[in-house]
Design a protein around this motif. Structure first.
Motif, PDB file in Angstrom:
ATOM      1  N   PHE A  90       0.797  -1.222   0.000  1.00 17.00           N
ATOM      2  CA  PHE A  90       0.000   0.000   0.000  1.00 17.00           C
ATOM      3  C   PHE A  90       0.832   1.275   0.000  1.00 17.00           C
ATOM      4  CE2 PHE A  90      -2.852  -3.243   1.543  1.00 17.00           C
ATOM      5  CZ  PHE A  90      -3.996  -2.981   0.816  1.00 17.00           C
ATOM      6  N   VAL A  91       2.063   1.179   0.423  1.00 19.48           N
ATOM      7  CA  VAL A  91       2.972   2.320   0.335  1.00 19.48           C
ATOM      8  C   VAL A  91       3.993   2.071  -0.774  1.00 19.48           C
ATOM      9  CG1 VAL A  91       4.715   3.691   1.526  1.00 19.48           C
ATOM     10  CG2 VAL A  91       2.675   2.930   2.762  1.00 19.48           C
ATOM     11  N   GLY A  92       4.680   0.919  -0.713  1.00 19.51           N
ATOM     12  CA  GLY A  92       5.745   0.630  -1.655  1.00 19.51           C
ATOM     13  C   GLY A  92       5.267   0.340  -3.065  1.00 19.51           C
ATOM     14  N   THR A  93       4.353  -0.652  -3.210  1.00 15.11           N
ATOM     15  CA  THR A  93       3.897  -1.023  -4.552  1.00 15.11           C
ATOM     16  C   THR A  93       3.139   0.118  -5.210  1.00 15.11           C
ATOM     17  OG1 THR A  93       3.751  -3.349  -3.898  1.00 15.11           O
ATOM     18  CG2 THR A  93       2.581  -2.709  -5.886  1.00 15.11           C
ATOM     19  N   LEU A  94       2.264   0.782  -4.454  1.00 18.15           N
ATOM     20  CA  LEU A  94       1.557   1.930  -5.021  1.00 18.15           C
ATOM     21  C   LEU A  94       2.554   2.996  -5.464  1.00 18.15           C
ATOM     22  CD1 LEU A  94      -1.786   3.378  -3.792  1.00 18.15           C
ATOM     23  CD2 LEU A  94       0.033   4.932  -4.481  1.00 18.15           C
ATOM     24  N   GLY A  95       3.601   3.195  -4.658  1.00 17.33           N
ATOM     25  CA  GLY A  95       4.631   4.161  -5.021  1.00 17.33           C
ATOM     26  C   GLY A  95       5.389   3.766  -6.277  1.00 17.33           C
ATOM     27  N   VAL A  96       5.656   2.451  -6.436  1.00 16.34           N
ATOM     28  CA  VAL A  96       6.346   1.988  -7.645  1.00 16.34           C
ATOM     29  C   VAL A  96       5.457   2.183  -8.865  1.00 16.34           C
ATOM     30  CG1 VAL A  96       7.296  -0.026  -8.830  1.00 16.34           C
ATOM     31  CG2 VAL A  96       7.828   0.363  -6.429  1.00 16.34           C
ATOM     32  N   HIS A  97       4.164   1.887  -8.746  1.00 17.58           N
ATOM     33  CA  HIS A  97       3.242   2.128  -9.859  1.00 17.58           C
ATOM     34  C   HIS A  97       3.145   3.623 -10.167  1.00 17.58           C
ATOM     35  CE1 HIS A  97       1.826  -1.875 -10.670  1.00 17.58           C
ATOM     36  NE2 HIS A  97       1.515  -2.089  -9.404  1.00 17.58           N
ATOM     37  N   TYR A  98       3.159   4.450  -9.145  1.00 16.65           N
ATOM     38  CA  TYR A  98       3.176   5.908  -9.339  1.00 16.65           C
ATOM     39  C   TYR A  98       4.403   6.309 -10.168  1.00 16.65           C
ATOM     40  CZ  TYR A  98       4.038  10.826  -8.181  1.00 16.65           C
ATOM     41  OH  TYR A  98       4.309  12.179  -8.248  1.00 16.65           O
ATOM     42  N   MET A  99       5.531   5.714  -9.843  1.00 18.34           N
ATOM     43  CA  MET A  99       6.799   6.099 -10.447  1.00 18.34           C
ATOM     44  C   MET A  99       7.013   5.453 -11.819  1.00 18.34           C
ATOM     45  SD  MET A  99      10.559   5.841  -8.629  1.00 18.34           S
ATOM     46  CE  MET A  99      10.418   4.082  -8.368  1.00 18.34           C
ATOM     47  N   THR A 100       6.571   4.196 -11.991  1.00 17.05           N
ATOM     48  CA  THR A 100       6.950   3.444 -13.187  1.00 17.05           C
ATOM     49  C   THR A 100       5.780   2.987 -14.045  1.00 17.05           C
ATOM     50  OG1 THR A 100       6.909   1.286 -12.075  1.00 17.05           O
ATOM     51  CG2 THR A 100       8.950   2.573 -11.932  1.00 17.05           C
ATOM     52  N   GLY A 101       4.549   3.030 -13.540  1.00 15.60           N
ATOM     53  CA  GLY A 101       3.411   2.631 -14.349  1.00 15.60           C
ATOM     54  C   GLY A 101       2.954   1.206 -14.116  1.00 15.60           C
ATOM     55  N   GLY A 102       2.361   0.586 -15.151  1.00 15.89           N
ATOM     56  CA  GLY A 102       1.642  -0.668 -14.977  1.00 15.89           C
ATOM     57  C   GLY A 102       2.454  -1.937 -15.065  1.00 15.89           C
ATOM     58  N   SER A 103       3.660  -1.905 -15.611  1.00 20.09           N
ATOM     59  CA  SER A 103       4.381  -3.152 -15.857  1.00 20.09           C
ATOM     60  C   SER A 103       4.731  -3.904 -14.574  1.00 20.09           C
ATOM     61  CB  SER A 103       5.663  -2.886 -16.663  1.00 20.09           C
ATOM     62  OG  SER A 103       6.541  -2.015 -15.981  1.00 20.09           O
ATOM     63  N   PHE A 104       4.793  -3.203 -13.452  1.00 15.70           N
ATOM     64  CA  PHE A 104       5.130  -3.848 -12.187  1.00 15.70           C
ATOM     65  C   PHE A 104       4.046  -4.841 -11.751  1.00 15.70           C
ATOM     66  CE2 PHE A 104       6.039  -3.858  -7.517  1.00 15.70           C
ATOM     67  CZ  PHE A 104       7.375  -4.223  -7.597  1.00 15.70           C
ATOM     68  N   LEU A 105       2.857  -4.768 -12.371  1.00  9.66           N
ATOM     69  CA  LEU A 105       1.780  -5.715 -12.052  1.00  9.66           C
ATOM     70  C   LEU A 105       2.197  -7.165 -12.253  1.00  9.66           C
ATOM     71  CD1 LEU A 105      -1.601  -4.242 -13.392  1.00  9.66           C
ATOM     72  CD2 LEU A 105      -1.204  -5.259 -11.140  1.00  9.66           C
ATOM     73  N   TRP A 106       3.162  -7.382 -13.136  1.00 12.26           N
ATOM     74  CA  TRP A 106       3.563  -8.755 -13.431  1.00 12.26           C
ATOM     75  C   TRP A 106       4.195  -9.465 -12.245  1.00 12.26           C
ATOM     76  CZ3 TRP A 106       2.092 -11.642 -17.413  1.00 12.26           C
ATOM     77  CH2 TRP A 106       1.548 -10.978 -18.510  1.00 12.26           C
ATOM     78  N   ILE A 107       4.554  -8.739 -11.188  1.00 10.97           N
ATOM     79  CA  ILE A 107       5.108  -9.427 -10.011  1.00 10.97           C
ATOM     80  C   ILE A 107       4.079 -10.349  -9.375  1.00 10.97           C
ATOM     81  CG2 ILE A 107       6.672  -7.513  -9.518  1.00 10.97           C
ATOM     82  CD1 ILE A 107       4.809  -6.986  -7.017  1.00 10.97           C
ATOM     83  N   TRP A 108       2.792 -10.035  -9.557  1.00 12.63           N
ATOM     84  CA  TRP A 108       1.751 -10.859  -8.929  1.00 12.63           C
ATOM     85  C   TRP A 108       1.731 -12.265  -9.513  1.00 12.63           C
ATOM     86  CZ3 TRP A 108      -0.825  -9.366  -4.632  1.00 12.63           C
ATOM     87  CH2 TRP A 108      -0.769  -8.016  -4.295  1.00 12.63           C
ATOM     88  N   ALA A 109       2.112 -12.404 -10.779  1.00 15.51           N
ATOM     89  CA  ALA A 109       2.171 -13.742 -11.381  1.00 15.51           C
ATOM     90  C   ALA A 109       3.162 -14.623 -10.621  1.00 15.51           C
ATOM     91  CB  ALA A 109       2.557 -13.638 -12.853  1.00 15.51           C
ATOM     92  N   GLY A 110       4.334 -14.063 -10.310  1.00 11.52           N
ATOM     93  CA  GLY A 110       5.320 -14.801  -9.535  1.00 11.52           C
ATOM     94  C   GLY A 110       4.838 -15.094  -8.132  1.00 11.52           C
ATOM     95  N   LEU A 111       4.200 -14.093  -7.520  1.00 11.72           N
ATOM     96  CA  LEU A 111       3.704 -14.256  -6.156  1.00 11.72           C
ATOM     97  C   LEU A 111       2.679 -15.376  -6.077  1.00 11.72           C
ATOM     98  CD1 LEU A 111       3.749 -12.930  -3.276  1.00 11.72           C
ATOM     99  CD2 LEU A 111       1.785 -11.611  -4.020  1.00 11.72           C
ATOM    100  N   TRP A 112       1.752 -15.402  -7.024  1.00 12.54           N
ATOM    101  CA  TRP A 112       0.701 -16.418  -6.986  1.00 12.54           C
ATOM    102  C   TRP A 112       1.225 -17.803  -7.327  1.00 12.54           C
ATOM    103  CZ3 TRP A 112      -3.125 -12.590  -9.666  1.00 12.54           C
ATOM    104  CH2 TRP A 112      -3.628 -11.726  -8.685  1.00 12.54           C
TER     105      TRP A 112
END
Length: 475
Positions: A62-84
């Motif tokens: 809620f602080v870090g990931t949202l901040g990364v999306h703020y800074m870099t956009g949508g591509s960081f969403l792909w980390i969820w594939a690894g997490l799941w």
């Protein structure tokens, strides 16, 4: 510092009263160390799934990931594939066996499976080190929030964050942690999902957001991160989640094997809602406030500057809930590693049940305070500190847990060498600046897996009685 409405204070007080009330109730319900450490193994699938999700969705989300999306956009969403993928491994190869073992702590598993006090002690020590890093990230996020909101010094924000969490964790143990996590997970998922329509309306609509961000920086709506970056992020969280000690400890609290699988399924729902919401929110906030001193304050500014008072207050509570749920879970795992696996096993094996609970509470207090001083250093933005912790945890524990539960030939020597080499490989790779552009988790896990297999094949097998709790065909 922003002007905070009286509504926020009212909502904040109500929230803290509810959470502390859960701690007091749980404390009165606890009768022995099994109640304190594993909630009497009474947690059902919905509360268990919420606890899995709430612990995983920390300040890093809620602080870090949202901040990364703020800074870099949508591509960081792909980390969820690894997490799941990590969660799927946990649901199929790890969770059911771990729950049926009926241990009290994660190093309990290591000591029993490998018939080794040394392996048990090393796992406990490495858990303490890795989770000190994770707590540092949570405190840093809490300090940033309170500093941004009220203009108070960073250290006092960190102290407030840890202080309230210490109170209900020390009082209620794992039962308080599980039920408070349920409340916190509902707040997290509900608030962030519900706020998206209003947020995009304020930002001018989804079409305008996309156009604005593309003009600001095409990588925001394209591919800011390359394949190696995303592979590293996904692998860090995936390998770590398959064997995360704070999630493994939750499995002991569940009723049976079926409950483990159902709880992981429920956690997927919470995580999917939050993952999509956080990504969209980060990019909408970038449209409204293109330039911030640090992306770690994007979620706080969204709540106070954009949202109406009641909704903004609930968002801040969602962020604090994420921080507190992870801090509470990590404190329990770290403190139990000390009190149960060092004190009660090696220092004073004949300690009474009440004495063990007392030592556990003292350990929660001491181990909860130490990371405050590290948080003052502000080594990196929150998300990347969390990623480092995930890499270290995966590198020393993935092989020991996943192979240990599914390969009978694994030995104590293999586990010890694997944990030590995996941890230091990842640490030195990180310090060296990630040679060849590879995340530290890739060489860390690779070295850990190879050393576990090779050393185990050349060392004495563990006795059959050590294998019996984990393999049904061993008699």
């Amino acid at each position: 510092m922003f002007e905070v409405s009286s509504t926020f204070y009212v909502v904040l007080v109500i929230y803290f009263v509810v959470i502390l009330g859960i701690g007091i109730w749980a404390g009165r319900t606890n009768k022995d160390s099994e109640d304190f450490l594993v909630a009497g193994r009474s947690i059902g699938p919905l509360v268990g799934g919420a606890a899995f999700a709430a612990t995983q969705m920390s300040a890093g989300t809620f602080v870090g990931t949202l901040g990364v999306h703020y800074m870099t956009g949508g591509s960081f969403l792909w980390i969820w594939a690894g997490l799941w993928m990590g969660w799927l491994v946990a649901a199929t190869l790890v969770g059911p066996k771990f729950q049926s073992f009926k241990g009290l702590t994660v190093p309990d598993y290591v000591g029993t499976r490998f018939n080794s006090k040394a392996a048990r002690a090393i796992s406990a020590l490495l858990i303490l080190i890795a989770y000190t890093v994770l707590l540092t990230a949570q405190y840093q996020a809490g300090g940033n929030i309170f500093q941004t909101l009220f203009g108070i010094p960073f250290i006092w924000g960190a102290i407030i964050t840890v202080g309230i969490t210490l109170l209900y964790t020390m009082k209620g143990g794992m039962r308080a942690t599980a039920y408070s996590d349920f409340v916190q997970a509902v707040i997290m998922a509900g608030c962030f999902f519900a706020v998206l329509p209003l947020l995009f309306q304020e930002a001018g609509g989804s079409e305008f957001v996309g156009k604005f961000l593309t003009e600001l920086n095409p990588k925001i709506t394209g591919w800011h991160f390359g394949f190696k970056d995303l592979l590293g992020f996904g692998a860090s969280f995936g390998f770590a989640m398959a064997a995360a000690p704070y999630e493994l400890a939750r499995m002991y609290t569940l009723r049976d094997k079926r409950t483990v699988k159902l709880a992981i399924g429920f956690s997927f729902i919470f995580q999917a809602i939050v993952g999509i919401s956080v990504a969209a929110a980060g990019m909408a906030v970038r449209t409204l406030f293109p330039y911030m001193a640090t992306p770690d304050i994007a979620s706080t500014i969204m709540a106070i500057n954009i949202m109406p008072p009641v909704i903004g207050s609930l968002i801040i509570l969602a962020i604090l809930s994420a921080i507190m749920s992870t801090v509470s879970g990590v404190m329990m795992v770290s403190a139990s590693a000390f009190s149960h696996d060092f004190y009660a096993t090696m220092i004073k094996p004949n300690a009474t049940d009440q004495e063990r609970i007392k030592v556990n509470r003292i350990a929660i207090l001491v181990l909860g305070i130490i990371p405050i001083f590290l948080a003052l250093k502000k080594f990196d933005i929150v998300q990347f500190i969390v990623t480092l912790q995930a890499s270290l945890t995966a590198s020393f524990f993935f092989a020991t847990v996943v192979l240990g539960l599914n390969w009978k030939r694994g030995t104590a020597a293999g586990a010890i060498v694997s944990m030590i080499l995996g941890f230091f490989t990842a640490l030195f790779w990180y310090i060296a600046g990630k040679p060849f552009g590879l995340s530290e988790v890739i060489p860390g896990v690779a070295v850990s897996l190879l050393s576990f297999v090779i050393v185990s094949l050349f060392t004495k097998p563990v006795p059959k009685e050590a294998l019996q709790p984990f393999f049904d065909d061993v008699t």
